[in-house]
Design a protein around this motif. Structure first.
Motif, PDB file in Angstrom:
ATOM      1  N   ASN A  93       0.851  -1.183   0.000  1.00 21.02           N
ATOM      2  CA  ASN A  93       0.000   0.000   0.000  1.00 21.02           C
ATOM      3  C   ASN A  93       0.887   1.233   0.000  1.00 21.02           C
ATOM      4  N   LEU A  94       0.300   2.350  -0.425  1.00 21.06           N
ATOM      5  CA  LEU A  94       1.066   3.587  -0.567  1.00 21.06           C
ATOM      6  C   LEU A  94       0.547   4.670   0.381  1.00 21.06           C
ATOM      7  N   TYR A  95       0.081   4.261   1.555  1.00 20.65           N
ATOM      8  CA  TYR A  95      -0.456   5.233   2.503  1.00 20.65           C
ATOM      9  C   TYR A  95       0.580   6.278   2.890  1.00 20.65           C
ATOM     10  N   HIS A  96       1.826   5.878   2.954  1.00 22.29           N
ATOM     11  CA  HIS A  96       2.888   6.807   3.353  1.00 22.29           C
ATOM     12  C   HIS A  96       3.248   7.780   2.238  1.00 22.29           C
ATOM     13  N   ALA A  97       2.650   7.589   1.055  1.00 20.42           N
ATOM     14  CA  ALA A  97       2.891   8.489  -0.072  1.00 20.42           C
ATOM     15  C   ALA A  97       1.574   9.089  -0.552  1.00 20.42           C
ATOM     16  N   ALA A  98       0.684   9.383   0.399  1.00 22.97           N
ATOM     17  CA  ALA A  98      -0.656   9.862   0.052  1.00 22.97           C
ATOM     18  C   ALA A  98      -0.637  11.205  -0.647  1.00 22.97           C
ATOM     19  N   ASP A  99       0.441  11.944  -0.515  1.00 22.21           N
ATOM     20  CA  ASP A  99       0.529  13.226  -1.209  1.00 22.21           C
ATOM     21  C   ASP A  99       1.011  13.060  -2.650  1.00 22.21           C
ATOM     22  N   ILE A 100       1.394  11.828  -3.026  1.00 19.71           N
ATOM     23  CA  ILE A 100       1.903  11.554  -4.374  1.00 19.71           C
ATOM     24  C   ILE A 100       0.926  10.684  -5.167  1.00 19.71           C
TER      25      ILE A 100
END
Length: 293
Positions: free
Chosen positions: A252-259
């Protein structure tokens, strides 16, 4: 933890830590202590091949800058589990995306961890089916860190057990049976794909945007969060504003939610905020598009 079972080669905790640092610095792969035995088993083959007695001797060979051996070292520590249409829910979504871009000219896709080629050829088959043609307007660049698996992928030859279980008429339509019972991917599909060695940790990728989709599935699980974020930051400007990023089922890409934001099950799209500002290391020269061939 060290395995107390007597071993063929001396392999200390210090040796293991040095291997961890080497592969992390080179490929971004974060090996946990639980991978100790795996590292021993895979690299022991290289010690036998070189006639060495200890891992310390082997690490000295790597320290001396033997580029060919370092390539084999990295190949040994990468994992290449793959199959045709693995995580099958992604391919109808790719087909729908390609159909929606039908009027956009040539569509460009990147398979960023192609392994032995099954994923890239699955993308090619999906493109053929989306356009009902063996020569759809789709180009695929397929890359991997492991040079050995890339050679297998370029050949496009697979066992009957892999090919004959494909759905419907796919085996008959997209493969040609060889005299030894194996199957080779049709030339038209092989012509759609360019295979290249690419290390995602390299400062410059031979990839040019804009891309319609990137497949980077079951790769991020080998990276720590800071490394994942760096790679994702470089993916984003390569994608078209409506381009898609496909990741693995456990990622998952939760840590890159701004991208990136979730479009559907493990499929993401860019977060667009203002004008896109591609980084110079990842984008094409002004006026160019597609891939570096």
């Amino acid at each position: 933890m060290l395995n107390n079972t007597p071993r063929e080669f001396a392999f200390t905790e210090q040796d293991f830590e040095k291997v961890r640092v080497m592969i992390y610095n080179y490929a971004g792969i974060a090996l946990t202590p639980a991978k100790h035995d795996m590292v021993y088993g895979r690299l022991a083959r290289r010690l036998r091949a070189l006639g060495l007695r200890t891992f310390n001797e082997y690490l000295q060979v790597l320290d001396r800058g033997d580029s060919k051996e370092f390539e084999l070292f990295a190949n040994s520590l990468t994992t290449n589990l793959t199959s045709f249409f693995r995580e099958s829910h992604h391919f109808p979504m790719l087909a729908d995306h390609l159909k929606a871009q039908r009027s956009s000219g040539v569509l460009n896709l990147w398979c960023s961890a192609s392994s032995t080629g099954e994923e890239a050829y699955s993308m090619a088959i999906t493109a053929c089916e989306a356009f009902d043609s063996l020569r759809p307007p789709v180009h695929i660049i397929a890359t991997d860190l492991d040079t050995g698996v890339l050679e297998t992928a370029k050949q496009g030859i697979y066992g009957a057990d892999e090919v004959e279980k494909l759905e419907g008429q796919r085996a008959k339509r997209y493969f040609e049976k060889q005299s030894d019972g194996r199957y080779r991917v049709r030339q038209e599909l092989r012509d759609m794909i360019v295979y290249r060695k690419v290390n995602l940790m390299e400062p410059n990728w031979p990839i040019r945007g804009p891309l319609d989709a990137i497949f980077c599935r079951n790769v991020m699980i080998y990276f720590d969060k800071p490394t994942q974020l760096k790679v994702l930051q470089r993916f984003a400007p390569l994608l078209k504003p409506d381009g898609l990023l496909f990741v693995g089922h456990s990622e998952n890409l939760y840590h890159a939610a701004d991208i990136f934001k979730l479009r559907n099950k493990t499929v993401y799209e860019r977060v667009i905020s203002g004008a896109a500002a591609p980084g110079p290391a990842t984008m094409a020269r002004p006026g160019s598009s597609g891939f570096s061939r």
